[in-house]
Design an enzyme around this catalytic site. Structure first.
Site, short mmCIF file in Angstrom:
data_model
loop_
_atom_site.label_atom_id
_atom_site.label_comp_id
_atom_site.label_asym_id
_atom_site.label_seq_id
_atom_site.Cartn_x
_atom_site.Cartn_y
_atom_site.Cartn_z
N ASP A 127 0.86 -1.18 0.00
CA ASP A 127 0.00 0.00 0.00
C ASP A 127 0.90 1.24 0.00
OD1 ASP A 127 -2.03 2.02 0.84
OD2 ASP A 127 -3.25 0.26 1.28
N TYR A 134 -12.04 6.84 -12.55
CA TYR A 134 -12.27 5.57 -11.86
C TYR A 134 -12.96 4.56 -12.78
CZ TYR A 134 -13.56 2.52 -7.89
OH TYR A 134 -13.71 1.47 -7.01
N THR A 159 -20.07 -0.91 -0.36
CA THR A 159 -19.71 -1.72 0.80
C THR A 159 -19.41 -0.78 1.95
OG1 THR A 159 -18.82 -3.42 -0.66
CG2 THR A 159 -18.04 -3.46 1.61
#
Ligand code: UDP
Length: 314
Positions: free
Chosen positions: A35, A150, A180
């Site tokens: 990350d 995106y 989510t």
């Protein structure tokens, strides 16, 4: 003794990625989280870091794949900012991580002969004209609007994943993640669940954008992670695409009222401008994964929201 399975999770310090790391550690995998912390948070992997099977590499996959010695069995590509607010602030990073970054990770999986899972999104359906959305629907996407960094880069990521399946016989599969929510969503990520809960808890007005008639369907993160694992570990899912989400659909205005009730808040509900290209409706058709892999969500929205509210209270 059988050696441990090795999983690489990009976006491993993010909201979904960190829960996935925890689940893989629970299964006894060695987990390498990658990350660059542009939106991921080190606190999300604090618990994982105490596990000797876990390692963290701070690295930006736009630059290159991480250098890894040793074998890798599974590559989960989850690195991308994903909140509509990020689409403004981090547009270039988003476009690059899902295109260049995905190519790097596909290359890593190919080199290691690993199985690959691409985390795509319901955003590939754009403002859908088909409802609910099935995997066979091609979508209705603005190719140069504010969300295109995106939507279009995830569509490219899907295309490139399939190039690797067809050209290199890579054992790759694609999931399309619908909205989510759950613990570890960033407080300030600007999405509807975190905004409404924080506003309700702080006694501030709940900001419904537009007329609140647009719909979303919300999946609790533990259900989503169970679905991700089902897809990755299915031996017959090469080149397959699966929707992952909870089909329980709400109008955003009704959802604001639900959160007000669950938090016991006396906040008012106000309206604000509808963001550009905000999809008017979204609900997954999950019959494919339900039939083929036997997955469906089990956590009700009330139950999931209660857990999420507890997390934000802490
Ligand atoms: N939304 C809202 N108020 C907020 C944040 C979001 O009404 O404070 C709306 C947004 O316009 C969209 C829906 O809630 O229609 C879901 O937005 P979110 O940013 O969570 O994700 P999206 O599904 O748009 O990617």
């Amino acid at each position: 003794m059988e050696s441990k399975k090795v999983s690489v999770v990009t976006g491993g310090a993010g909201f979904i990625g960190s829960h996935l790391c925890d689940a893989l550690l629970g299964l006894g995998h060695k987990v390498i989280a990658v990350d660059n912390l542009v939106t991921g948070l080190e606190k999300n992997i604090e618990a994982a870091k105490t596990d000797p099977n876990f390692s963290f590499i701070k690295h930006d996959i736009i630059q290159s794949a991480p250098e890894l010695t040793g074998n890798v069995d599974f590559v989960f590509n989850f690195a991308s900012p994903a909140s509509p607010e990020d689409f403004i602030k981090l547009a270039e990073e988003i476009a690059l991580v899902n295109s260049v970054g995905t190519i790097h990770m596909l290359g890593l999986a190919k080199g290691k002969n690993a199985r690959y899972l691409e985390a795509s999104t319901s955003e590939v359906y754009g403002d859908p004209k088909e409802h609910p959305q099935k995997e066979t629907y091609f979508g209705n996407v603005n190719p140069n609007g504010v969300r295109a960094c995106y939507d279009e880069s995830k569509r490219f990521a899907e295309a490139m994943t399939m190039v690797y399946v067809r050209k290199y016989n890579l054992d790759a599969r694609i999931i399309r993640i619908f909205n989510t929510y759950g613990p570890r969503m960033r407080n300030d990520d600007g999405r509807v669940v975190s905004n409404f809960i924080n506003q309700a808890l702080e006694g501030k007005p709940l900001t419904v954008y537009g007329d609140g008639m647009q719909t979303r369907s919300f999946c609790f993160v533990s259900d989503l992670v169970a679905g991700i694992l089902k897809v990755m570990f299915a031996d017959n899912a090469k080149g397959e695409v699966f929707n992952l989400g909870n089909p329980d659909e709400y109008k955003v205005g009704d959802f604001a009222n639900k959160i007000k009730t669950l938090t016991g808040s006396s906040s008012e509900i106000t309206s604000g401008p509808l963001p550009e290209d905000d999809p008017t409706q979204r609900k997954p058709d999950i019959s494919k994964i339900q039939t083929q892999l036997g997955w469906k969500p089990t956590v009700s929205v009330d139950e999931g929201l209660k857990k999420t509210i507890e997390y934000y209270k802490r």
